[in-house]
Design a protein around this motif. Structure first.
Motif, short mmCIF file in Angstrom:
data_model
loop_
_atom_site.label_atom_id
_atom_site.label_comp_id
_atom_site.label_asym_id
_atom_site.label_seq_id
_atom_site.Cartn_x
_atom_site.Cartn_y
_atom_site.Cartn_z
N GLU A 1 0.83 -1.19 0.00
CA GLU A 1 0.00 0.00 0.00
C GLU A 1 0.87 1.25 0.00
OE1 GLU A 1 -1.96 -2.93 3.02
OE2 GLU A 1 0.04 -2.14 2.60
N GLY B 1 -0.79 6.94 2.34
CA GLY B 1 -1.30 7.41 3.62
C GLY B 1 -0.69 8.75 4.02
N TRP C 1 -10.31 -2.98 0.93
CA TRP C 1 -9.63 -2.24 2.00
C TRP C 1 -10.26 -2.56 3.34
CZ3 TRP C 1 -5.30 0.38 0.76
CH2 TRP C 1 -5.09 0.69 -0.58
N ARG D 1 -9.67 -1.47 7.57
CA ARG D 1 -8.97 -0.52 8.42
C ARG D 1 -9.08 -0.92 9.89
NH1 ARG D 1 -12.90 4.86 7.85
NH2 ARG D 1 -14.60 4.09 9.20
N ARG E 1 -10.37 -4.62 13.41
CA ARG E 1 -10.35 -4.43 11.97
C ARG E 1 -11.77 -4.48 11.41
NH1 ARG E 1 -4.98 -7.61 9.59
NH2 ARG E 1 -3.48 -6.46 10.87
N VAL F 1 -13.86 -1.81 4.83
CA VAL F 1 -14.18 -0.47 4.37
C VAL F 1 -14.82 -0.51 2.98
CG1 VAL F 1 -13.22 1.78 3.74
CG2 VAL F 1 -12.32 0.54 5.72
N ASP G 1 -12.11 8.59 10.61
CA ASP G 1 -11.48 7.78 9.56
C ASP G 1 -10.02 7.47 9.89
OD1 ASP G 1 -13.25 9.77 7.17
OD2 ASP G 1 -13.74 7.72 7.80
N TYR H 1 -4.88 1.53 7.25
CA TYR H 1 -5.65 0.98 6.14
C TYR H 1 -4.84 -0.13 5.47
CZ TYR H 1 -9.18 4.60 6.52
OH TYR H 1 -10.19 5.41 6.97
N CYS I 1 -4.72 -3.24 2.52
CA CYS I 1 -5.22 -3.81 1.28
C CYS I 1 -5.21 -5.33 1.44
CB CYS I 1 -4.29 -3.36 0.14
SG CYS I 1 -4.57 -4.10 -1.46
N GLY J 1 -0.13 -2.28 5.59
CA GLY J 1 -0.97 -1.17 5.98
C GLY J 1 -0.29 0.17 5.90
#
Length: 127
Positions: free
Chosen positions: A6, A9, A36, A38, A45, A48, A90, A94, A96, A120
Motif C-alpha cells: 500500500e 497514507g 480495503w 482498516r 479491523r 471499508v 477515519d 488501512y 489492502c 498497511g
C-alpha cells in the motif's frame, strides 16, 4: 511469492482528501476480488470497501458511502481508494487485502476469505 504493498497514507485535516494505492504481485490479479480493511487505534479491523475481480461491483461500509471510491486497474495489478471529506473517525491503519472467493465483497463486508494482506498505511485526520 505474493507481495501486497500500500501507499498514499498521511496526515490531513478534516474535510481533506487522500488517495490510497495498492499493488499486488505474485498472483493472477484479476482472479481476485480485493478491498480495503482498516483498524482504528484500540479498535478491531473492519471492512471499508471491496471491488469484485472484474471491477463490475463495489461495496462500501455505510459510514464511508458517498465519500470513498474504490477502483482497480487490472492491467497494472493495482487497487485504489479515493477518500474525500475525511473525518477524524477515519483515522486508522488501512490495509489492502485480496479475496479469491469473493465473499468479502458483500453488503456487510465480512472479514472472511482474505488471502493476502499488505502491511498497511497510516491515515490520520486532524480536526
Amino acid at each position: 511469492q505474493v507481495q501486497v504493498m500500500e501507499s498514499g497514507g498521511g496526515l490531513v485535516q478534516a474535510g481533506g482528501s487522500l488517495r490510497l494505492s495498492c499493488t499486488v504481485t505474485g498472483i493472477t490479479f484479476d482472479d481476485y476480488a480485493i478491498g480495503w480493511v482498516r483498524q482504528a487505534p484500540g479498535g478491531e479491523r473492519e471492512g471499508v470497501s471491496c471491488i469484485t475481480h472484474n471491477g463490475d461491483s463495489a461495496y462500501y461500509k455505510d459510514t464511508v458511502k458517498g465519500r470513498f471510491t474504490i477502483s482497480r486497474d487490472n492491467t497494472k495489478n493495482a487497487l485504489y481508494l479515493q477518500l474525500n471529506d475525511l473525518k477524524p473517525e477515519d483515522t486508522a491503519i488501512y490495509f489492502c487485502a485480496t479475496n479469491y472467493g469473493g465473499d468479502f465483497c458483500s453488503g456487510s463486508l465480512p472479514l472472511v476469505g482474505l488471502d493476502y494482506w499488505g502491511d498497511g498505511v497510516q491515515i490520520t485526520i486532524s480536526s
